[in-house]
Design a protein around this motif. Sequence first.
Motif, PDB file in Angstrom:
ATOM      1  N   VAL A 173      -4.098  -0.210  -5.060  1.00  0.00           N
ATOM      2  CA  VAL A 173      -5.010   0.427  -4.096  1.00  0.00           C
ATOM      3  C   VAL A 173      -4.299   1.593  -3.410  1.00  0.00           C
ATOM      4  CG1 VAL A 173      -6.265   0.088  -1.917  1.00  0.00           C
ATOM      5  CG2 VAL A 173      -6.398  -1.640  -3.719  1.00  0.00           C
ATOM      6  N   TYR A 176      -4.249   4.428  -5.688  1.00  0.00           N
ATOM      7  CA  TYR A 176      -5.610   4.962  -5.808  1.00  0.00           C
ATOM      8  C   TYR A 176      -5.950   5.853  -4.612  1.00  0.00           C
ATOM      9  CZ  TYR A 176     -10.696   5.109  -6.089  1.00  0.00           C
ATOM     10  OH  TYR A 176     -11.996   5.547  -6.143  1.00  0.00           O
ATOM     11  N   LEU A 177      -5.535   5.411  -3.415  1.00  0.00           N
ATOM     12  CA  LEU A 177      -5.817   6.207  -2.202  1.00  0.00           C
ATOM     13  C   LEU A 177      -5.163   7.588  -2.290  1.00  0.00           C
ATOM     14  CD1 LEU A 177      -5.460   3.454   0.565  1.00  0.00           C
ATOM     15  CD2 LEU A 177      -7.565   4.493  -0.317  1.00  0.00           C
ATOM     16  N   THR A 213      -2.735  -4.605  -3.916  1.00  0.00           N
ATOM     17  CA  THR A 213      -2.713  -3.609  -2.842  1.00  0.00           C
ATOM     18  C   THR A 213      -1.846  -2.399  -3.218  1.00  0.00           C
ATOM     19  OG1 THR A 213      -1.066  -4.991  -1.779  1.00  0.00           O
ATOM     20  CG2 THR A 213      -3.273  -5.092  -0.876  1.00  0.00           C
ATOM     21  N   VAL A 268       0.845  -1.200   0.000  1.00  0.00           N
ATOM     22  CA  VAL A 268       0.000   0.000   0.000  1.00  0.00           C
ATOM     23  C   VAL A 268       0.882   1.253   0.000  1.00  0.00           C
ATOM     24  CG1 VAL A 268      -1.600   1.367   1.406  1.00  0.00           C
ATOM     25  CG2 VAL A 268      -2.018  -1.069   1.065  1.00  0.00           C
TER      26      VAL A 268
END
Lengths: 249, 259
Positions: free
Chosen positions: A159, A162-163, A156, A54
């Motif tokens: 993701v 994307y965050l 992840t 992440v």
Amino acid sequence: MLLTDSIANFGRFCSFLGRVFAWPDKFSISFKRVINEISKLGVDSIPLVIIISVFMGAVCTIQMQLNVTSPLMPAYSVGLATRDIVLLEFSNSILCLILAGKVGSSIVSEIGTMRVTEQIDALEIMGVNSANYLVMPKIVGFVMFMPVLDIICMGTSFVGGYLVTVFTDLIPSSRYIYGLQAMFQEWYVWYGLIKSVVFAFIIVSVSSFYGYFVKGGALQVGKASTNGVVVSSIFILLFDVILTKLLLQ
Amino acid sequence: MIEVKNLVKSFDDKTVLHDVSAKFETGKTNLIIGQSGSGKTVMLKCLVGLLRPDSGEILFDGRNTLDFSHEQMKELRKEIGMLFQGSALFDSETVLDNVMFPLVMFTDMSRSEMLDRAMFCLERVNLRGAEKKYPSEISGGMQKRVAIARAIALNPKYLFCDEPNSGLDPKTSILIDELLSDITHEYNITTVINTHDMNSVLGIGENIIFINKGYREWVGDMSQIYTTGNEALNDFVFATRLFSELREYVASHGHIDKK
């Protein structure tokens, strides 16, 4: 001296692998141990993989945005570049370098401690092929589970990127998602999976080798643990070059 | 019976065992004694096949194990039980799983048969009730007893013990010695114990081989040891004041009143 030592070690490593991949004493026991090792080495690494991925995905996205400043470059190129970095290098090479530290050191410590406390001698005296009994399930388990970790890492990381787009105004999320899908090459995923499987084999086999041949006590187990991680990492980088040359050209 | 003939073992240019010959008799507790560094552990490791001697013969009931193929050695190892100095229990497994380990690996017994056998072995070493504990949760003496239970699980013909009393208090040491002696006689096992514990030597030494600086210096039993004229053995066995006085007592009274 260094050369002869390296050749001797390579010979010992090959002979060790010969013992590791011998016919198991009992298949049912080996199967149970493989499942156990998948849990210990693979499933237990998932939280670490998720956390690292992440953050790395987020950092990749921010770096791409900050460095790709040309007005000629479309906004979606950030997503595209992040995707390719993750698929080509991060989800396999960098992840495996990190796992070499976690999984590799735990394997050297476990097997090394068994060596210095005579548990391996006890197995040998009972007539058990200790290399096969202890190491084969680790190699098979981790190599089998590595693609799962790789795919989790890929997902992840995206993701994470994307965050960044959601919580900052660097690029619109829709452009990022478009970039992730643009000019997608399926082979990059396969390339990443193949590399991760090879690296998983390197991590477990090299670490097991260093643990299995420890002589002495706790100090030597610690040294072997360091050596195992360092040598695994060097071999991962070496094979990264070789596989990239073989698979991408 | 295990017979060793002209055993020689060197490490680099240092010879640790010099032409050692000895017999270890069935149904007796055979002790290898000697100072630290005298070569007794090397001898034990040669006997069990963890080290290969440079020359000589090791005969298990007439079969020279040095001529054995890998498969023959593997079969022989199923007849061997070994008690290690540090117990060498698998610390990730419970006491019960440790004892069941050889049964799981080498027999086709059903789970309930294995459980029965393991519980019998644990009962034999007075450890019923500890089966669910892990090795780290039990005392050193209990660990030794678990190791004995594991060693006898497959009904071995040969039992090897490396310093079974090391790190134990005198009372527990005696318990372990008595247990080893009882098991040896009960199952008619050829037991070889590597020790420098004088209580063991004088308590259960039915056949004693004294190794000094890699040479076999003396062979006898615990009753003969009091009257031996071997200087090196006397220096080793009666080094403490207590044992020295014990020898003087035996010399003046002719025997020990075990009460």
